[in-house]
Design a protein around this motif. Structure first.
Motif, short mmCIF file in Angstrom:
data_model
loop_
_atom_site.label_atom_id
_atom_site.label_comp_id
_atom_site.label_asym_id
_atom_site.label_seq_id
_atom_site.Cartn_x
_atom_site.Cartn_y
_atom_site.Cartn_z
N ILE A 140 0.86 -1.17 0.00
CA ILE A 140 0.00 0.00 0.00
C ILE A 140 0.90 1.23 0.00
CG2 ILE A 140 -1.82 1.23 1.24
CD1 ILE A 140 -2.65 -1.60 0.33
N LYS A 141 0.58 2.20 -0.84
CA LYS A 141 1.36 3.43 -0.85
C LYS A 141 1.24 4.10 0.52
CE LYS A 141 0.58 4.34 -5.72
NZ LYS A 141 -0.02 5.26 -6.70
N THR A 142 2.32 4.71 0.96
CA THR A 142 2.31 5.41 2.24
C THR A 142 2.71 6.86 2.02
OG1 THR A 142 4.58 4.67 2.68
CG2 THR A 142 2.81 3.31 3.58
N GLY A 143 3.19 7.51 3.04
CA GLY A 143 3.59 8.91 2.93
C GLY A 143 2.39 9.79 2.61
N GLU A 144 2.58 10.71 1.72
CA GLU A 144 1.53 11.67 1.36
C GLU A 144 0.28 10.99 0.80
OE1 GLU A 144 1.04 14.94 1.92
OE2 GLU A 144 2.76 14.60 3.22
N TYR A 145 0.44 9.82 0.18
CA TYR A 145 -0.72 9.11 -0.38
C TYR A 145 -1.78 8.88 0.69
CZ TYR A 145 -3.63 5.53 -2.54
OH TYR A 145 -4.71 4.84 -3.02
N LEU A 146 -1.36 8.54 1.89
CA LEU A 146 -2.30 8.26 2.97
C LEU A 146 -3.10 9.50 3.35
CD1 LEU A 146 -0.26 5.89 5.30
CD2 LEU A 146 -2.08 5.28 3.69
N ASN A 147 -2.61 10.67 2.98
CA ASN A 147 -3.31 11.91 3.30
C ASN A 147 -4.20 12.41 2.17
OD1 ASN A 147 -2.11 12.04 5.87
ND2 ASN A 147 -0.29 12.96 5.00
N THR A 148 -4.30 11.65 1.07
CA THR A 148 -5.10 12.09 -0.07
C THR A 148 -6.55 11.62 0.00
OG1 THR A 148 -4.49 10.18 -1.44
CG2 THR A 148 -3.07 12.13 -1.58
N ALA A 150 0.03 -5.12 7.28
CA ALA A 150 -1.05 -4.94 6.32
C ALA A 150 -0.65 -3.95 5.22
CB ALA A 150 -2.32 -4.48 7.02
N LEU A 151 0.07 -2.90 5.59
CA LEU A 151 0.54 -1.94 4.58
C LEU A 151 1.50 -2.61 3.59
CD1 LEU A 151 1.23 1.27 6.71
CD2 LEU A 151 -0.56 0.96 4.99
N LEU A 152 2.30 -3.54 4.09
CA LEU A 152 3.30 -4.21 3.25
C LEU A 152 2.71 -5.34 2.41
CD1 LEU A 152 6.28 -4.42 5.75
CD2 LEU A 152 6.09 -2.93 3.73
N SER A 153 1.71 -6.05 2.95
CA SER A 153 1.24 -7.25 2.26
C SER A 153 -0.26 -7.30 2.01
CB SER A 153 1.62 -8.49 3.09
OG SER A 153 3.01 -8.56 3.27
N GLY A 154 -0.97 -6.26 2.42
CA GLY A 154 -2.42 -6.25 2.25
C GLY A 154 -2.83 -5.67 0.91
N ASN A 155 -4.14 -5.55 0.73
CA ASN A 155 -4.72 -5.02 -0.50
C ASN A 155 -5.60 -3.84 -0.17
OD1 ASN A 155 -3.80 -7.30 -2.17
ND2 ASN A 155 -5.26 -8.44 -0.93
N GLU A 156 -5.49 -2.79 -0.96
CA GLU A 156 -6.40 -1.66 -0.77
C GLU A 156 -7.78 -2.07 -1.29
OE1 GLU A 156 -6.76 3.12 -1.61
OE2 GLU A 156 -4.90 2.09 -2.11
N ILE A 157 -8.79 -1.79 -0.49
CA ILE A 157 -10.17 -2.15 -0.85
C ILE A 157 -11.04 -0.89 -0.79
CG2 ILE A 157 -9.97 -4.55 -0.09
CD1 ILE A 157 -11.36 -3.74 2.54
N THR A 158 -12.30 -1.05 -1.15
CA THR A 158 -13.23 0.08 -1.13
C THR A 158 -13.87 0.21 0.25
OG1 THR A 158 -15.14 -1.24 -1.78
CG2 THR A 158 -13.78 -0.29 -3.57
N LYS A 159 -14.47 1.35 0.48
CA LYS A 159 -15.21 1.59 1.71
C LYS A 159 -16.33 0.56 1.85
CE LYS A 159 -18.07 5.07 3.98
NZ LYS A 159 -18.62 6.43 3.91
#
Length: 76
Positions: A3-11, A58-67
């Protein structure tokens, strides 16, 4: 998938599924608060620290999903 981190998490609000540990997380854009929901359970009232080991995994090995996927949950 990482999962992208850094500024991405604030978008946007970010929802993560981590099937290996049967857990999902949601991180809120507005204030960076992180919540956890294990499969088959309701969301925990406890706030998760950003350096929590399970969340980091989870950030390293998980999947981004929808709300919607997060809210629907998964059976344990």
């Amino acid at each position: 998938m990482v999962i992208k981190t850094g500024e991405y998490l604030n978008t946007k609000d970010v929802y993560i599924d981590y099937p290996f540990e049967e857990v999902m997380f949601r991180r809120m854009k507005k204030n960076g608060v992180i919540y956890r929901k294990f499969y088959g359970e309701e969301e925990s009232f406890e706030l998760i620290p950003h350096d929590n080991k399970l969340y980091s995994d989870a950030l390293l090995s998980g999947n981004e999903i929808t709300k919607e996927e997060y809210e629907a949950g998964k059976k344990g």
